[in-house]
Design an enzyme around this catalytic site. Structure first.
Site, PDB file in Angstrom:
ATOM      1  N   CYS A  23       0.838  -1.205   0.000  1.00 19.32           N
ATOM      2  CA  CYS A  23       0.000   0.000   0.000  1.00 19.32           C
ATOM      3  C   CYS A  23       0.869   1.250   0.000  1.00 19.32           C
ATOM      4  O   CYS A  23       1.375   1.661   1.050  1.00 19.32           O
ATOM      5  CB  CYS A  23      -0.936  -0.008   1.200  1.00 19.32           C
ATOM      6  SG  CYS A  23      -1.971   1.472   1.273  1.00 19.32           S
TER       7      CYS A  23
ATOM      8  N   CYS B 246      -0.418   4.107   2.111  1.00 20.49           N
ATOM      9  CA  CYS B 246      -0.196   3.937   3.551  1.00 20.49           C
ATOM     10  C   CYS B 246       1.263   4.204   3.912  1.00 20.49           C
ATOM     11  O   CYS B 246       1.540   4.863   4.910  1.00 20.49           O
ATOM     12  CB  CYS B 246      -0.510   2.506   4.005  1.00 20.49           C
ATOM     13  SG  CYS B 246      -2.000   1.790   3.352  1.00 20.49           S
ATOM     14  N   ASP B 247       2.182   3.651   3.140  1.00 13.21           N
ATOM     15  CA  ASP B 247       3.576   3.591   3.585  1.00 13.21           C
ATOM     16  C   ASP B 247       4.550   4.428   2.770  1.00 13.21           C
ATOM     17  O   ASP B 247       5.727   4.537   3.133  1.00 13.21           O
ATOM     18  CB  ASP B 247       4.052   2.117   3.559  1.00 13.21           C
ATOM     19  CG  ASP B 247       3.236   1.259   4.510  1.00 13.21           C
ATOM     20  OD1 ASP B 247       2.800   1.783   5.552  1.00 13.21           O
ATOM     21  OD2 ASP B 247       3.021   0.074   4.209  1.00 13.21           O
TER      22      ASP B 247
END
Ligand code: NDP
Length: 315
Positions: free
Chosen positions: A136, A139-140
Site C-alpha cells: 500500500c 499507507c507507507d
C-alpha cells in the site's frame, strides 16, 4: 454448538466491520461481529497510519483497530473471534455457521470481509514484512521520502502507486513482467512522462536483500528464456501492486459479484442483490481501498440495515 440470534450480523473486523458495529450498537440493534481470520483486518499488518483523520500525530495500525474494537464494544457490540465458513442467504432469517460449528440466525447481514493483497510468494516478502515490503503506497509511501523504491505490477494500481510514490521518492522503478503495461492508456502516458519513473519491462523480482531492511532486489529479465539476464537494483522500499483478492468466496452462491469477485452494491447505498444483506469496505470496493472509505461504508451499511429493519417493522 452455540446458537446465536441477532438483528445484525457483521462478518469481518476491519474499519468497515467495526464501524458498522459502532453504528448498529448505538442504534440498539445488539450486533454481533465475527472477526474472521485476521482480527482487525489488513491494517494490523501495517505500521503507522498517518492519513486517518483524527490522529494528527499518526497511530499504529494495531492500536487504531484496537480503538475501533473497543469503541464498538463500548456500545454493546458482541465480538466473536471466529470465521464464517458457510452461509444460507436463501431466505430470512439468514443462517451462517462458523468454523467451530456455531450457528448464527440473523435478520440482516453486513459483509465486511475485506480483500487480501496479492504477493509474489517470495520468502523474502515475509522476511522483510514491515522492513521495506508493503502492498500500500498510500499507507507507507511517506516513509520513503527522497529514497528509491520499486513497484511490482503493470496495471492501474501499479501505475497509480508509482505516480504517487514519484511525488515523494527520488526514483521509482516499475517492475513489469510483460513487455507492456496492462493499465489504461491515460495511466500509461502519465507514468511514461514521469522522469523519475523507470519501467523495467519483461522483468521479475526473484528475491530481496539487505541487512536490517530492504536494500535491494534481485531482478531477472526474460526469465526462463535463453536471453535471461540477472541484475540487482538498489532500493529502500518494495511495493506490491499485482492486485487484490476480495474475500468473498463463501458468499458466491448467493451474492452477486463482479468478474474480479468484488460484491456489487446498489450505489449510493450498500445493498446487495439479496434483500437484507449489505456490503461494506474493501470486499465491495476495487478502487479506493482506504481505511477511511471503508469506515464510511461500514457506517452506511449499519444505517441501511437499520432502515431495512424499520421498513420491515423489526425494530
Ligand atoms: P490488474 O489485474 O489490472 O493488474 C495486475 C498487474 O500485476 C498486471 O500488470 C499483472 O501482470 C501483474 N501481476 C499479476 N501477478 C503477477 C506476478 N505474480 N508477478 C508479476 N506481476 C504480476 O490489477 P490492478 O490492481 O492494477 O487493477 C484491478 C482493477 O481495478 C482493474 O480493473 C483496474 O483497471 C481497476 N483499477 C482502477 C483504478 C482507477 O480507475 N482509478 C485504480 C486502480 C485499479 P500481467 O499484465 O502480466 O498479468
Amino acid at each position: 454448538m452455540e446458537e446465536l440470534k441477532t438483528k445484525v450480523l457483521i462478518i469481518g473486523s476491519g474499519p468497515a466491520g467495526y464501524t458498522a458495529g459502532i453504528y448498529a450498537s448505538r442504534a440498539n440493534l445488539k450486533p454481533i461481529v465475527v472477526e474472521g481470520p485476521q482480527p482487525g483486518g489488513q491494517l494490523t499488518q501495517t505500521t503507522e497510519i498517518e492519513n486517518f483523520p483524527g490522529y494528527p500525530s499518526g497511530v499504529q495500525g494495531i492500536q487504531m483497530m484496537q480503538d475501533l474494537r473497543n469503541q464498538a464494544e463500548r456500545f454493546g457490540t458482541r465480538i466473536v473471534s471466529r470465521l464464517i465458513t458457510k452461509v444460507d442467504f436463501s431466505k430470512r432469517p439468514f443462517i451462517c455457521h462458523d468454523d467451530r460449528g456455531d450457528r448464527y440466525e440473523a435478520e440482516t447481514v453486513i459483509i465486511a470481509t475485506g480483500a487480501t493483497a496479492k504477493y509474489l510468494g517470495l520468502d523474502d516478502e515475509v522476511k522483510y514484512n514491515g522492513l521495506g515490503v508493503s502492498a500500500c503506497a498510500t499507507c507507507d509511501g511517506f516513509f520513503y521520502r527522497n529514497r528509491t523504491v520499486a513497484v511490482v505490477g503493470g496495471g492501474d494500481t501499479a501505475c497509480e502507486e508509482a505516480l504517487y510514490l514519484s511525488t515523494i521518492c527520488k526514483k521509482v522503478y516499475m517492475v513489469v513482467r510483460k513487455d507492456y503495461l496492462r493499465a489504461s492508456t491515460v495511466m500509461q502516458t502519465r507514468v511514461k512522462e514521469k522522469e523519475n519513473i523507470e519501467i523495467l519491462f519483461l522483468c521479475n523480482v526473484t528475491g530481496l536483500y539487505g541487512e536490517d531492511g530492504v536494500e535491494g532486489a534481485h531482478v531477472v529479465r526474460n526469465l526462463g528464456t535463453d536471453k535471461e539476464e540477472k541484475f540487482d537494483i538498489s532500493i529502500d522500499g518494495f511495493f506490491l501492486a499485482i492486485g487484490h483478492t476480495p474475500n468473498t468466496e463463501v458468499f458466491k452462491d448467493y451474492i452477486e459479484l463482479n468478474k474480479e469477485g468484488y460484491i456489487i452494491t446498489a450505489a449510493p447505498g450498500t445493498a446487495t442483490n439479496v434483500e437484507g444483506v449489505f456490503a461494506a469496505g474493501d470486499c465491495a470496493d476495487p478502487i479506493y481501498r482506504q481505511a477511511i472509505t471503508s469506515a464510511g461504508t461500514g457506517c452506511r451499511a449499519a444505517m441501511d440495515a437499520e432502515r431495512f429493519l424499520m421498513d420491515n417493522d423489526e425494530v
